[in-house]
Scaffold this active site. Sequence first.
Site, PDB file in Angstrom:
ATOM      1  N   SER A   1      35.767  36.989  79.799  1.00  0.00           N
ATOM      2  CA  SER A   1      34.812  36.575  80.826  1.00  0.00           C
ATOM      3  C   SER A   1      35.465  35.585  81.784  1.00  0.00           C
ATOM      4  O   SER A   1      36.579  35.106  81.544  1.00  0.00           O
ATOM      5  CB  SER A   1      33.570  35.927  80.183  1.00  0.00           C
ATOM      6  OG  SER A   1      33.928  34.726  79.520  1.00  0.00           O
TER       7      SER A   1
ATOM      8  N   ILE B   1      37.272  33.310  84.453  1.00  0.00           N
ATOM      9  CA  ILE B   1      38.604  33.318  85.058  1.00  0.00           C
ATOM     10  C   ILE B   1      39.522  34.287  84.325  1.00  0.00           C
ATOM     11  O   ILE B   1      40.307  35.017  84.951  1.00  0.00           O
ATOM     12  CB  ILE B   1      39.199  31.897  85.065  1.00  0.00           C
ATOM     13  CG1 ILE B   1      38.442  31.008  86.048  1.00  0.00           C
ATOM     14  CG2 ILE B   1      40.684  31.922  85.418  1.00  0.00           C
ATOM     15  CD1 ILE B   1      38.889  29.558  86.060  1.00  0.00           C
TER      16      ILE B   1
ATOM     17  N   SER C   1      42.154  21.523  84.255  1.00  0.00           N
ATOM     18  CA  SER C   1      40.941  21.263  85.017  1.00  0.00           C
ATOM     19  C   SER C   1      41.163  20.048  85.891  1.00  0.00           C
ATOM     20  O   SER C   1      42.081  19.247  85.667  1.00  0.00           O
ATOM     21  CB  SER C   1      39.758  21.016  84.076  1.00  0.00           C
ATOM     22  OG  SER C   1      38.628  20.518  84.765  1.00  0.00           O
TER      23      SER C   1
ATOM     24  N   TYR D   1      35.758  17.026  76.705  1.00  0.00           N
ATOM     25  CA  TYR D   1      36.437  18.066  77.467  1.00  0.00           C
ATOM     26  C   TYR D   1      37.565  17.473  78.300  1.00  0.00           C
ATOM     27  O   TYR D   1      38.689  17.985  78.323  1.00  0.00           O
ATOM     28  CB  TYR D   1      35.423  18.780  78.365  1.00  0.00           C
ATOM     29  CG  TYR D   1      35.997  19.873  79.225  1.00  0.00           C
ATOM     30  CD1 TYR D   1      36.504  21.038  78.660  1.00  0.00           C
ATOM     31  CD2 TYR D   1      36.007  19.761  80.611  1.00  0.00           C
ATOM     32  CE1 TYR D   1      37.016  22.058  79.452  1.00  0.00           C
ATOM     33  CE2 TYR D   1      36.506  20.766  81.408  1.00  0.00           C
ATOM     34  CZ  TYR D   1      37.015  21.918  80.832  1.00  0.00           C
ATOM     35  OH  TYR D   1      37.527  22.923  81.631  1.00  0.00           O
TER      36      TYR D   1
ATOM     37  N   SER E   1      31.913  30.824  86.804  1.00  0.00           N
ATOM     38  CA  SER E   1      32.326  31.435  85.543  1.00  0.00           C
ATOM     39  C   SER E   1      31.255  31.156  84.499  1.00  0.00           C
ATOM     40  O   SER E   1      30.225  30.538  84.798  1.00  0.00           O
ATOM     41  CB  SER E   1      33.675  30.867  85.067  1.00  0.00           C
ATOM     42  OG  SER E   1      33.511  29.551  84.595  1.00  0.00           O
TER      43      SER E   1
END
Length: 336
Positions: A57, A59, A187, A200, A236
């Site tokens: 799924s 990217i 990120s 994260y 996404s």
Amino acid sequence: MDFGVMLLTGIALYLLVQFVRFIFADADLTLLWATLLGSKPETKLKGLVVWVTGASSGIGEELAYQLAGCGSRLILSARRVDQLDRVKLHCLERSNLKDKDILVLPLDLLERASHEAKTKTAIQHFGNIDILINNGGRSQRSLCLETSVDVYQALMELNFLGTVSLTKQVLPHMTQRGSGSVVTVSSVVGLAGAPLATGYSASKHALQGFFNSLRTELTEYPRILISTVCPGPVQSQIVQNAFTEEVGKAIPTAGDQQHKMATSRCVRLILVGIANGTKEMWIAQQPFLLFYYVWQYAPTWAWFITDVLGRKRVQNFKAGLDADSAYFTKPKPKSS
């Protein structure tokens, strides 16, 4: 006209052009120059074997489609075999690849003991691995004070240790051949912190530190590229699959995706970066791209901006609004 005046005029025009380009930019200037003047993915990536994790799924899925269009042979990995089969079918429909050119290889990044066998299977199928794209992982949407330590452990186990484990299995193959690319999707929060993403962000900072250090260890292998990709908000399913304050608790709503960069554009820029040997890619629409540069060159201002926007984001989150669109939405009180 005096030469000095002409020189100053030329410099001023150049700076003006760069300023205008930056206003409309959606990637760092090095990457944008590569899109205009650099090598094309369709030429550089054709026939190469590319292993994409998180390929079911978002990217990762779009990477599979565009790589297939470039003529790359693919290893598609994720946990959901049915979704990998779906992606493979669409790749075959959109390209000239044959069934043997795409290997569906189920993979769980948490099962590190399986990574050696999975790597051997990939190499046995194609004979080599030219590019590893570490794209698998999960995000987070929760406040630190409400988040279980188990969530932090799960994020580090998956995003950091799982990625490192797979890389360590593939890298010896590349050093033996003397060439290859390890591309890791990090990120913007791997460069700067953000509220609601403490775990994260920590996992992405860890990836940045690991791969930046690894790159310096591999200077005797000039044909091995270690590249990190730092996207801003991208359309996404990463938000739908995000961790919350408890490991098994699902996120209530993923919110609006319209303000985010199109996945196809993000992936195109990633492939351009790979084709041109870019070591770090900043990919984001404005004003997020500006934020990258402020963090890099004016961190004091960046902290001020972070405090203001971070406070707003937390307020919107507590009010039940979409965290990702909080920068664009005025907080509204929860209905009673």
